[in-house]
Scaffold this motif. Sequence first.
Motif, mmCIF file in Angstrom:
data_model
loop_
_atom_site.group_PDB
_atom_site.id
_atom_site.type_symbol
_atom_site.label_atom_id
_atom_site.label_comp_id
_atom_site.label_asym_id
_atom_site.label_seq_id
_atom_site.Cartn_x
_atom_site.Cartn_y
_atom_site.Cartn_z
ATOM 1 N N GLU A 44 9.333 6.271 -7.373
ATOM 2 C CA GLU A 44 10.621 6.203 -6.690
ATOM 3 C C GLU A 44 10.589 6.898 -5.331
ATOM 4 O OE1 GLU A 44 13.439 7.281 -9.752
ATOM 5 O OE2 GLU A 44 12.956 5.450 -10.855
ATOM 6 N N GLU A 45 9.800 7.976 -5.218
ATOM 7 C CA GLU A 45 9.621 8.608 -3.909
ATOM 8 C C GLU A 45 8.945 7.656 -2.934
ATOM 9 O OE1 GLU A 45 7.357 12.138 -4.641
ATOM 10 O OE2 GLU A 45 8.997 13.107 -5.730
ATOM 11 N N ARG A 46 7.928 6.937 -3.395
ATOM 12 C CA ARG A 46 7.208 6.004 -2.525
ATOM 13 C C ARG A 46 8.118 4.853 -2.086
ATOM 14 N NH1 ARG A 46 5.140 9.888 -3.528
ATOM 15 N NH2 ARG A 46 3.043 10.564 -3.136
ATOM 16 N N ILE A 47 8.954 4.379 -2.977
ATOM 17 C CA ILE A 47 9.882 3.297 -2.640
ATOM 18 C C ILE A 47 10.871 3.772 -1.576
ATOM 19 C CG2 ILE A 47 11.744 1.836 -3.524
ATOM 20 C CD1 ILE A 47 10.126 1.865 -6.240
ATOM 21 N N HIS A 56 5.589 -0.639 -10.543
ATOM 22 C CA HIS A 56 6.934 -0.131 -10.241
ATOM 23 C C HIS A 56 7.130 -0.067 -8.729
ATOM 24 C CE1 HIS A 56 9.958 3.440 -11.040
ATOM 25 N NE2 HIS A 56 10.380 2.659 -10.076
ATOM 26 N N ILE A 57 6.137 0.466 -8.027
ATOM 27 C CA ILE A 57 6.216 0.576 -6.568
ATOM 28 C C ILE A 57 6.256 -0.812 -5.928
ATOM 29 C CG2 ILE A 57 4.981 1.321 -4.491
ATOM 30 C CD1 ILE A 57 3.887 3.681 -6.236
ATOM 31 N N MET A 58 5.350 -1.686 -6.339
ATOM 32 C CA MET A 58 5.282 -3.015 -5.732
ATOM 33 C C MET A 58 6.557 -3.823 -5.975
ATOM 34 S SD MET A 58 1.305 -3.960 -6.589
ATOM 35 C CE MET A 58 1.460 -5.657 -6.028
ATOM 36 N N GLN A 59 7.125 -3.711 -7.164
ATOM 37 C CA GLN A 59 8.336 -4.464 -7.497
ATOM 38 C C GLN A 59 9.605 -3.755 -7.034
ATOM 39 O OE1 GLN A 59 8.099 -5.202 -11.725
ATOM 40 N NE2 GLN A 59 6.168 -6.278 -11.522
ATOM 41 N N TRP A 86 0.866 -1.181 0.000
ATOM 42 C CA TRP A 86 0.000 0.000 0.000
ATOM 43 C C TRP A 86 0.899 1.226 0.000
ATOM 44 C CZ3 TRP A 86 0.028 3.824 3.690
ATOM 45 C CH2 TRP A 86 0.708 3.542 4.866
ATOM 46 N N THR A 87 0.339 2.333 -0.420
ATOM 47 C CA THR A 87 1.067 3.599 -0.388
ATOM 48 C C THR A 87 0.075 4.750 -0.316
ATOM 49 O OG1 THR A 87 2.852 4.887 -1.404
ATOM 50 C CG2 THR A 87 1.204 3.955 -2.901
ATOM 51 N N ARG A 88 0.538 5.878 0.141
ATOM 52 C CA ARG A 88 -0.306 7.070 0.186
ATOM 53 C C ARG A 88 -0.290 7.741 -1.175
ATOM 54 N NH1 ARG A 88 1.411 9.897 5.841
ATOM 55 N NH2 ARG A 88 0.442 8.315 7.127
ATOM 56 N N VAL A 89 -1.446 8.223 -1.570
ATOM 57 C CA VAL A 89 -1.570 8.989 -2.805
ATOM 58 C C VAL A 89 -2.312 10.271 -2.472
ATOM 59 C CG1 VAL A 89 -2.514 9.032 -5.141
ATOM 60 C CG2 VAL A 89 -1.644 6.881 -4.199
ATOM 61 N N PHE A 90 -1.663 11.401 -2.679
ATOM 62 C CA PHE A 90 -2.326 12.674 -2.511
ATOM 63 C C PHE A 90 -3.002 12.980 -3.837
ATOM 64 C CE2 PHE A 90 0.848 12.563 0.778
ATOM 65 C CZ PHE A 90 0.109 12.943 1.886
#
Length: 131
Positions: free
Chosen positions: A96-99, A47-50, A17-21
């Motif tokens: 890439e920021e989320r990772i 991309h985020i999950m992998q 999971w990740t935050r999305v504004f």
Amino acid sequence: GPVSSSRSDPRNGRIIWTRVFLADFLGRTASLSPPAMGAYVRLVFRHIMQQQPFADNDNHLARQAGMTVKEWRAIKDEVLEVMDLRDGILHDDFAEERIQQFKKRSKTNQQNVKVRYGVVTGGQLEDVADD
């Protein structure tokens, strides 16, 4: 005996999971058509999950975007307006920021677990072995 800090992580190092504004996300993708937006969202989330960007391979990118190669090629240039193709690799700043945020939180969480489940002896926290 001491409690080990090697408790299993239910995510197992995976980002699930990740935050999305929403305003920021929609702002950066406002120029995309609905098919390009759908492809972009799928590529970014994968991309985020992998935790790694994609090689510039139309067959693979089309599959990841849930499209045929013909459909992907029709919207690829549009998607590249919001993603960055460098040295044959398709990068995305949002992903890439989320990772990086996930890795930072993971490191902090690991340190917190060591403190929480470490053994206190004589007022000193013993180091708990890393696995």
